[in-house]
Design an enzyme around this catalytic site. Structure first.
Site, PDB file in Angstrom:
ATOM      1  CG  HIS A 155      45.547  37.813  17.893  1.00 34.83           C
ATOM      2  ND1 HIS A 155      45.871  38.413  16.695  1.00 34.83           N
ATOM      3  CD2 HIS A 155      44.190  37.776  17.945  1.00 34.83           C
ATOM      4  CE1 HIS A 155      44.742  38.729  16.047  1.00 34.83           C
ATOM      5  NE2 HIS A 155      43.724  38.361  16.797  1.00 34.83           N
ATOM      6  CD  GLU A 248      47.351  32.380   5.453  1.00 35.35           C
ATOM      7  OE1 GLU A 248      48.292  31.764   6.006  1.00 35.35           O
ATOM      8  OE2 GLU A 248      47.514  33.440   4.813  1.00 35.35           O
ATOM      9  CE1 TYR A 269      38.521  41.042  12.280  1.00 34.11           C
ATOM     10  CE2 TYR A 269      40.541  42.043  13.103  1.00 34.11           C
ATOM     11  CZ  TYR A 269      39.770  40.921  12.870  1.00 34.11           C
ATOM     12  OH  TYR A 269      40.245  39.681  13.216  1.00 34.11           O
TER      13      TYR A 269
END
Ligand SMILES: [Ca+2]
Length: 377
Positions: A155, A248, A269
């Protein structure tokens, strides 16, 4: 060598987004673009930039920056890059050729930057000049480093966008292990930041002068934005990865909170709710659009040229997970239809940008990664 993937005669599927529920309908086969391979043999390419002379700058995640000639020959690794914490999702990520490059030779790039021993890493943004022979970077300077460093290989976010006012936007991920920090303004975890090209802070950033807030922050509550671009009217649009579901599209406004991880349309998850398992709360922004299941959105671009009949103003988003290019029709600021392109090859699509010639260029995220050019039918 150039060759083509024939995408003709394939059933096009249209997703009609109604109240964010996707209904799949079959359409008659329609004229499809052809994807021409400009270059192959790129190792997990991540970002593409366009040099004024028609060549391409391409990053490879392992830590190489290369020039690809207009005929598709990939050159050697350019020298002078900083130390890069490669591994996992980290590496050399996006690249941006400055609008004034023909005069200044300036480029910007972002990467996972190692900290002092044991301190982890974070996303950083650097500027440099490309030497006249293209062999190395000169005057390399890191102009932004995400705070804090975190021991994580996930990330990093890391799309760079050149805004109309001469500032830069960059997306920053939540490092996977630090999602609660996306709601805190005293760090750069899970944020969109805006800086000037010399690394200084634009005085009209929303948190300038606010105690406890970092002044580079433009918006917050983001999970992991890996796609960002300007819309035809000059606004920043971005995509972000949700967890399991809930990717998104947002149009981040200054100072606004985009909700992660307090609200999300995804789940953990393997299942199970995140936090309170809610999708809305007063004071937190709703996405413009979301995907369940996740498509894993990567780079994004609007077509503003007249090169593709019927596509002007459409948004294009790469899907890493399902391996297609999503052509998205926008009407009155809403997503009204989605169409899968390049789906036959199922290649993970990492970046898409409109080139100076008005055509779309796509990078596939593979060990034998390709630079593709979409030719109008
Ligand atoms: Ca959100």
């Amino acid at each position: 060598m150039n060759y083509s993937w024939s995408l003709r005669g394939r059933l096009n599927r249209v997703w009609i987004a109604a109240a964010a529920v996707c209904v799949t309908a079959a359409l008659p086969a329609q004229a499809a673009p052809r994807a021409e391979v400009v270059a192959s043999g790129l190792e997990k390419p991540w970002g593409i930039g366009f040099l004024p002379d028609g060549r391409f700058l391409v990053t490879e995640k392992a830590g190489r920056l290369r020039i690809v000639s207009s005929e598709g020959r990939a050159g050697p690794a350019i020298g002078g890059l900083p130390d890069i914490a490669s591994g996992g999702q980290g590496g050399l990520l996006d690249v941006l050729v400055d609008a004034d490059h023909a005069r200044t030779r300036t480029i910007f790039f972002c990467f996972s930057e190692p900290g002092p021993a044991g301190s982890g890493n974070s996303t950083a943004l650097a500027r440099a000049e490309l030497s006249t022979d293209g062999a190395r970077l000169e005057g390399m300077k890191v102009i932004f480093s995400q705070k804090p460093k975190v021991s994580s290989s996930a990330h990093f976010g890391c799309r760079i966008v050149d805004a109309k006012d001469g500032t830069l936007f960059m997306t920053l991920g939540d490092r996977f292990s630090r999602k609660e920090d996306a709601q805190q303004l005293g760090n750069h975890i899970g944020k969109l930041v805006r800086i000037r090209k010399d690394g200084s802070i634009p005085p009209d950033n929303p948190f300038v002068g606010k105690p406890g807030a970092l002044p580079e922050i433009w918006s917050y509550g983001h999970r992991n934005g890996q796609g960002a671009t300007l819309s035809p009217d000059g606004k920043l649009w971005m995509t972000e990865h949700g967890p399991q579901g809930g990717d998104e599209i947002n149009i981040p406004q200054p100072g606004k909170n985009y909700g992660w991880p307090t609200i999300t349309y995804g789940e953990n998850y393997g299942g199970g709710k995140i936090g309170e398992g809610i999708t809305a709360r007063q004071g937190l922004e709703q996405p413009l659009h979301y995907w369940v299941p996740s498509i894993a959105p990567s780079g994004m671009a609007f077509v503003t040229s007249d090169r593709y009949p019927g596509w002007k103003g459409n948004l294009f988003v790469g899907s890493l997970k399902f391996g297609y290019l999503d052509r998205i029709e926008i009407k009155d600021g809403k997503v009204v239809a989605e169409h899968k392109l390049l789906a036959d090859e199922r290649a993970r699509i990492r970046d898409v940008k409109q080139g100076p010639d008005g055509l779309l260029y796509v990078l596939t995220d593979e060990s034998n990664g390709k630079l593709l050019r979409l030719l109008p039918d």
